[in-house]
Design a protein around this motif. Sequence first.
Motif, short mmCIF file in Angstrom:
data_model
loop_
_atom_site.label_atom_id
_atom_site.label_comp_id
_atom_site.label_asym_id
_atom_site.label_seq_id
_atom_site.Cartn_x
_atom_site.Cartn_y
_atom_site.Cartn_z
N SER A 1 30.50 18.10 49.53
CA SER A 1 31.61 17.27 49.98
C SER A 1 32.93 17.99 49.76
O SER A 1 33.00 18.99 49.03
CB SER A 1 31.63 15.93 49.22
N GLN B 1 28.98 11.41 55.96
CA GLN B 1 27.68 11.64 55.33
C GLN B 1 26.55 11.35 56.30
O GLN B 1 26.63 10.41 57.11
CB GLN B 1 27.52 10.75 54.09
N ASP C 1 25.90 15.31 47.96
CA ASP C 1 27.10 14.57 48.37
C ASP C 1 27.19 14.34 49.87
O ASP C 1 27.88 13.41 50.31
CB ASP C 1 28.36 15.33 47.93
N PRO D 1 27.61 10.06 44.57
CA PRO D 1 27.72 11.52 44.76
C PRO D 1 27.97 12.23 43.42
O PRO D 1 29.09 12.62 43.10
CB PRO D 1 28.93 11.64 45.70
N ARG D 2 26.91 12.40 42.66
CA ARG D 2 27.03 13.00 41.33
C ARG D 2 26.06 14.16 41.20
O ARG D 2 25.03 14.22 41.88
CB ARG D 2 26.76 11.94 40.25
#
Length: 432
Positions: A121, A293, A313, A328-329
């Motif tokens: 991202s 996304q 992400d 989104p980790r």
Amino acid sequence: MTHRIVIVGGGAGGLELATRLGKTLGKRGTACVMLVDANLTHIWKPLLHEVAAGSLNSSEDELNYVAQAKWNHFEFQLGRMSGLDRERKRIQLAATYDEAGVELLPARELAYDTLVIAVGSTTNDFGTEGAAQHCLFLDTRKQAERFHQQLLHHYLRAHAGQTDIVERISVAIVGAGATGVELAAELHNAAHELHAYGLDRIKPENMHITLIEAGPRVLPALPERIGGPVHKTLEKLGVNVMTNAAVSQVTADSLITADGKVIDASLKVWAAGIRAPDFLKDIDGLETNRINQLHVLPTLQTTRDENIFAFGDCAACPQPGSERNVPPRAQAAHQQASLLAKSLKLRIEGKALPEYKYTDYGSLISLSRFSAVGNLMGNLTGSVMLEGWLARMFYVSLYRMHQMALYGMFRTAMLMLGSKIGRGTEPRLKLH
């Protein structure tokens, strides 16, 4: 014909997946595994705030894709994905140019049987007036190094006494998520280190750091019991934390909030929000959401093409029993890479694919050398709150786990030893 797996994106997830598949399918000749990235080297994205502050030398912690490919039985191709032909099963790569603008690699196509998109991202400035022109972003190593250079230039100019610069520096950070919070703490540390090395025209207390958050509290994506102690620690460090302050405009030397407040800043960083790369929304027939996304099924296959997977992400992955997608980790990308390493083997064998279920192992926030705050979650311990030295050790271990996934245990141990030895011969802050 050997099954061709093409992975686009060499971030934490994509690189881990290529390494795992190379060690298994690539080494045995079951599949030809190829990784595509627009850069020649990789650095773990959660460390970019340390690169920006100068507390991490990116040239020492970067990984070379070509070498990693050789060691782990996959192929690397330099290039940036620009398009997709699903019918012919080919991706298009844009031409690559050197720093002088001379074409290094021509535009070309790569064939695939299975395509995995893991392009990560970028920061979302939400179209805020002046943000793109006047703010720095921390999406790539180059951007982080650019911020570091601008920070250092302020100190060098003041030290040389060649300008009329007031002996202070003001930094504004938009977004009090993990990146913004950790950068604020690292910059406070950098101010002390630069002063200690003799760049003392700007005293530590004269680096004015303002952290601006549109929501009601810092770390809005994490539990309040983490955000509360972090907020207090930042204020103890002298960081001016502004909540409920949405930025509506950015100028060359200030930020203006929606309620008309003007925040003077010589350095401005935008670290609020994410979106997937723009080219995904124009891709051949695939389904995307408002932040670009790719919509995926629980198997991580895209909703309109079973031959194309997406994760990390850049993927909108549903969570069973929740209206929200997988966050989104980094831990989600790591989990998904581990699942896909098994799934793609099963796919080649013609077997059913398992579904991904997100497991939250907690969150850790580093406040430079001053502290760390977070919680660990597990079946045996439930949720355990951590602060201080112990939390800092767990935070460091996250990077070591990433290294172990790429290098293995022995080489990671050698890297740790080399880092410990080198600490005594290098400055604590990058000064160039």
